[in-house]
Design a protein around this motif. Structure first.
Motif, mmCIF file in Angstrom:
data_model
loop_
_atom_site.group_PDB
_atom_site.id
_atom_site.type_symbol
_atom_site.label_atom_id
_atom_site.label_comp_id
_atom_site.label_asym_id
_atom_site.label_seq_id
_atom_site.Cartn_x
_atom_site.Cartn_y
_atom_site.Cartn_z
ATOM 1 N N TRP A 1 -7.162 39.870 5.957
ATOM 2 C CA TRP A 1 -7.973 38.832 5.306
ATOM 3 C C TRP A 1 -7.392 37.451 5.558
ATOM 4 N N LEU A 2 -6.084 37.379 5.735
ATOM 5 C CA LEU A 2 -5.462 36.082 6.004
ATOM 6 C C LEU A 2 -5.889 35.531 7.364
ATOM 7 N N VAL B 1 -6.013 28.330 8.787
ATOM 8 C CA VAL B 1 -4.673 27.834 8.488
ATOM 9 C C VAL B 1 -3.673 28.981 8.398
ATOM 10 N N ALA B 2 -4.106 30.126 7.857
ATOM 11 C CA ALA B 2 -3.227 31.294 7.767
ATOM 12 C C ALA B 2 -3.019 31.931 9.133
ATOM 13 N N LEU C 1 0.854 31.387 1.506
ATOM 14 C CA LEU C 1 1.327 30.101 0.985
ATOM 15 C C LEU C 1 0.623 28.939 1.693
ATOM 16 N N ALA C 2 0.382 29.079 2.996
ATOM 17 C CA ALA C 2 -0.324 28.038 3.741
ATOM 18 C C ALA C 2 -1.749 27.862 3.228
ATOM 19 N N VAL C 3 -2.389 28.966 2.813
ATOM 20 C CA VAL C 3 -3.737 28.881 2.245
ATOM 21 C C VAL C 3 -3.706 28.093 0.934
ATOM 22 N N VAL D 1 0.958 33.430 -9.794
ATOM 23 C CA VAL D 1 0.059 33.839 -8.714
ATOM 24 C C VAL D 1 0.890 34.612 -7.708
ATOM 25 N N GLU D 2 0.484 35.844 -7.405
ATOM 26 C CA GLU D 2 1.168 36.614 -6.371
ATOM 27 C C GLU D 2 0.682 36.119 -5.014
ATOM 28 N N VAL D 3 1.598 35.556 -4.249
ATOM 29 C CA VAL D 3 1.260 34.886 -2.993
ATOM 30 C C VAL D 3 1.646 35.785 -1.823
ATOM 31 N N GLY D 4 0.644 36.454 -1.263
ATOM 32 C CA GLY D 4 0.861 37.385 -0.168
ATOM 33 C C GLY D 4 -0.329 38.299 -0.056
ATOM 34 N N ASP D 5 -0.153 39.428 0.607
ATOM 35 C CA ASP D 5 -1.230 40.417 0.727
ATOM 36 C C ASP D 5 -0.835 41.651 -0.071
#
Length: 301
Positions: A19-20, A25-26, A71-73, A264-268
C-alpha cells in the motif's frame, strides 16, 4: 500532535509495503532506501520467500524500510510528532523521526544491527507467555535458568503478554513450570534477542553507535530500556546499545507516549496499535486505510 510508534521485526510478512508503494512519496523513499542498502530489500518484501524475509538480517531492514516510507507519508500530510518511540529495531526509525539520525545513517545502522544480531548467540529462542503478570514470569525465568543457560524477560509487550528470551533448554524448563499460563507460543525468530545471549554482538554494535553522526532530538524519544521520555543525546546512545541485551519495556513506553499525545503506529503493521489498546493507551495504525482521514478529523476537532 501525535506520538509516533514504530514497529519491530516481528511484524514482517510477504507483501508488506504494497500500500505504501501506491503513494509516490513512499515509493520514492523505498527506492532511496534500496539504493542505500548493500542489497535492495523491496523485492524480498514483495515476493518473499517468507523464510528469507523473516531471517533477522532481512527482517530488521524490511520493517525499517516500511517504517521510513510510512513516516514520509505523514510528513507529506503535514504531521510532525510530539514524541516518538520504536519497538526493538523500530527505535532506529524513531531516532530518525526525532531528527537524531539522517536517512543514510539510519539505514547503515539497521543493516549493521541486523548483521551483528544474525551471527551472535546461537541455540536460543523466544516464547510469548500469555495470561501472566510480568512479576510471575520473572519468577519462572529465575527458576528455569541455569549456569550457561540463561532465560529472561525480553519484552513486556502488554498486560498478560510477556516474551521470554534465552537458551532453548531453559525455555523448555520454563514452559513446563508455567502451568498457570493461558498459552505459551514460540516466536519465529533466529535467536534469543534482548537477552544475555546477544552479548557477543554488543562491542561491535557499541562501536557502530559511537561512530554514528547524531544530533540532539527535536522531540522527546522514549527508549525501550527505560520507558522514560528524554532529549539527552548521551542517554539515547547508551539506551540504543543497552537495548541489544536489555528488556523492551513496551508497556511503560506506550504509557509515557500516551501521557504526551495519542499514538499512531507508523509502518505497515497493526501490532503496536493492538498492544497499546491492551495497555489502555490510544493508538491508530497507518495500516488501517481510514487512519489518515481519522487523523485529519482529530486535528480539525
Amino acid at each position: 500532535m501525535f506520538g509516533f510508534l514504530f514497529p519491530g521485526q516481528g511484524t514482517v510478512r510477504v507483501g508488506m509495503g504494497a500500500w505504501l508503494r501506491r503513494r509516490p512519496v513512499a515509493r520514492d523513499r523505498l527506492d532511496e532506501i534500496d539504493a542505500l542498502l548493500s542489497r535492495p530489500i523491496s523485492p524480498l518484501c514483495a515476493r518473499g520467500p517468507l523464510d528469507r524475509l523473516v531471517s533477522t538480517e532481512h527482517a530488521q531492514v524490511a520493517v525499517t524500510a516500511c517504517n521510513l516510507a510510512a513516516l514520509a507519508v505523514l510528513a507529506e500530510e503535514g504531521y510532525e510528532p510530539a514524541v516518538v518511540a520504536g519497538h526493538s529495531v523500530g527505535e532506529l526509525t524513531a531516532l530518525h523521526a526525532a531528527g537524531v539520525l539522517d536517512l543514510a545513517e539510519t539505514v547503515r545502522l539497521v543493516e549493521t544491527r541486523a548483521r551483528l544480531m544474525a551471527v551472535a548467540g546461537g541455540g536460543g529462542g523466544m516464547r510469548a507467555v500469555m495470561g501472566l503478570a510480568v512479576e510471575r514470569v520473572e519468577e519462572l525465568a529465575a527458576e528455569a535458568a541455569a549456569p550457561g543457560e540463561p532465560v529472561v524477560v525480553g519484552l513486556e509487550n502488554a498486560p498478560g503478554h510477556v516474551v521470554v528470551s534465552g537458551a532453548a533448554p531453559a525455555l523448555d524448563r520454563l514452559e513446563k513450570l508455567a502451568t498457570d499460563a493461558t498459552k505459551i507460543m514460540p516466536l519465529k525468530v533466529g535467536d534469543a534477542y534482548h537477552s544475555p545471549l546477544m552479548a557477543a554482538a554488543v562491542p561491535k554494535w557499541a562501536a557502530a553507535v559511537a561512530a554514528a553522526a547524531m544530533r540532539a532530538p527535536r522531540v522527546p524519544v522514549v527508549p525501550n530500556v527505560t520507558g522514560e521520555p528524554t532529549t539527552d543525546l548521551r542517554t539515547l546512545r547508551e539506551a540504543l546499545v543497552a537495548q541489544l541485551t536489555g528488556r523492551v519495556r513496551w508497556i511503560r513506553t506506550v504509557g509515557a507516549v500516551d501521557a504526551i499525545a495519542p499514538g499512531v503506529e507508523v509502518g505497515d503493521s497493526k501490532v503496536l496499535a493492538g498492544l497499546s489498546r491492551r495497555a489502555g493507551a490510544r493508538c491508530l495504525s497507518m495500516a488501517d486505510p481510514g487512519t489518515l482521514r481519522r487523523l485529519a478529523k482529530e486535528v480539525a476537532a
